[in-house]
Design an enzyme around this catalytic site. Structure first.
Site, mmCIF file in Angstrom:
data_model
loop_
_atom_site.group_PDB
_atom_site.id
_atom_site.type_symbol
_atom_site.label_atom_id
_atom_site.label_comp_id
_atom_site.label_asym_id
_atom_site.label_seq_id
_atom_site.Cartn_x
_atom_site.Cartn_y
_atom_site.Cartn_z
ATOM 1 N N ASP A 156 0.412 -1.226 0.129
ATOM 2 C CA ASP A 156 -0.042 0.271 0.118
ATOM 3 C C ASP A 156 0.930 1.359 -0.314
ATOM 4 O O ASP A 156 2.019 1.770 0.675
ATOM 5 C CB ASP A 156 -1.285 0.014 1.028
ATOM 6 C CG ASP A 156 -1.641 1.072 0.861
ATOM 7 O OD1 ASP A 156 -2.730 1.416 0.167
ATOM 8 O OD2 ASP A 156 -1.825 1.722 2.148
ATOM 9 N N HIS A 229 -7.884 0.034 -10.231
ATOM 10 C CA HIS A 229 -7.563 1.500 -9.043
ATOM 11 C C HIS A 229 -6.545 2.087 -9.554
ATOM 12 O O HIS A 229 -6.987 3.400 -8.953
ATOM 13 C CB HIS A 229 -7.677 0.147 -7.758
ATOM 14 C CG HIS A 229 -6.721 1.321 -6.526
ATOM 15 N ND1 HIS A 229 -8.406 1.838 -6.029
ATOM 16 C CD2 HIS A 229 -5.931 1.481 -5.757
ATOM 17 C CE1 HIS A 229 -7.879 2.681 -4.851
ATOM 18 N NE2 HIS A 229 -6.719 2.462 -4.547
#
Length: 316
Positions: A156, A229
């Site tokens: 992330d 995404h």
């Protein structure tokens, strides 16, 4: 006269997700404005002293704290004060298939540390000074997942600005000198259908996110889904924000999600990203339910001192 940003005067709005995290959303009771204004002055003072004390008591815990106020809270607590230029009520965003809701919230606490006991102690002490004029709307306890990955298994924050480069993206500058070194914080709670996600092949997941799951290498655009995404959430290198996505879960009740935190110099940048995500039907929205969405302003530490001194609520 030019105003120079001073990052060390900011609250903790940098990329330091923490090992243990507590997100607390509060609403003002709004039954006694004078009491709330006096209470927030005391809290602004005590909160910084509590941070100081805890860092002395547990220096290895790496305690980080940010405290934010929504537009409605600012109007109620500091009616005579100016407002940050971009502080407004988030009203949600809508796309062709999905939408992102707006939810209530007046004061937000973002507390993280290596030691969960430190997080507990800070929240407990903060609550002592807040409980007389606020109610708890929501509390979520997050954690660092394996290798710093998101709960869906991908590394992330790869495309976030590095810590040493983050100040121009995270804190307000010359464009709003009265609120220099503050930050706009957008918070969002996502609940994921992990059964749906985990039944997908890794190749399918890679295309959905836009990166290789295990190596974290970015795929070529032609190898991604058109709503991947990292395509949907990318509005350009000049429009980055500092994201702190944190996993949370109650596995026994099958509730798992991501708490999205976006700190930004300009709220307009975050808002553009959110709109683009729904316009492109970001793949993450296909297996996620969004529960919250609220904008806050995170004052600089000197402004917290000014709040504590009553300078934002001068006597007539």
């Amino acid at each position: 006269m030019s105003v120079v940003t001073t990052p060390d005067k900011s609250q903790d709005v940098w990329k330091d997700v923490g090992e243990n995290v507590d997100f607390v959303s509060l609403e003002l009771k709004r039954d006694d404005q004078d009491k709330a204004q006096a209470g927030i002055q005391e809290f602004a003072d005590r909160s910084q002293a509590i941070i100081c004390s805890m860092r002395i008591r547990e220096p290895e815990a790496d305690l980080r704290v940010a405290i934010g106020f929504s537009n409605k809270a600012w109007n109620y607590l500091f009616p005579k004060a100016n407002k940050p230029k971009e502080l407004e009520d988030f009203t949600g965003v809508t796309g062709p298939e999905y939408s992102m809701p707006a939810t209530d919230g007046d004061i937000f606490l973002h507390i993280r540390a290596k030691n969960q006991a430190v997080v507990y102690e800070v929240v407990t002490q903060y609550r002592k000074f807040l409980k007389d004029f606020t109610n708890v709307l929501d509390e979520v306890k997050g954690f660092r997942y394996l290798e710093g990955r998101a709960i869906i298994g991908f590394i992330d924050g790869t495309e976030d600005p590095q810590v040493e480069d983050a100040a121009p993206y995270a804190i307000i500058g010359d464009e709003d000198p009265e609120f220099v070194n503050g930050s706009y914080l957008f918070t969002q709670k996502w609940i994921h259908d992990m059964d749906f996600w985990n039944k997908m092949t890794v190749e399918h997941q890679d295309k959905a996110v836009g990166r290789e799951k295990f190596s974290d290498l970015e795929l070529e655009d032609e190898d991604k889904y058109t709503n991947a995404h990292n395509l949907a959430s990318n509005t350009g290198d000049e429009n980055k924000i500092v994201r702190m996505n944190v996993p949370f879960s109650d596995p026994a009740s099958d509730k798992t999600g991501t708490y999205f935190m976006g700190y930004a110099r300009h709220w307009s940048v975050t808002k553009e990203m959110l709109q683009q995500m729904v316009d492109m039907s970001d793949f993450l929205l296909t297996f996620s339910t969004l529960k919250t969405g609220t904008l806050y302003f995170v004052p600089s530490r000197p402004m917290l001192d000014a709040i504590a001194a009553g300078e934002l609520n001068p006597e007539d």
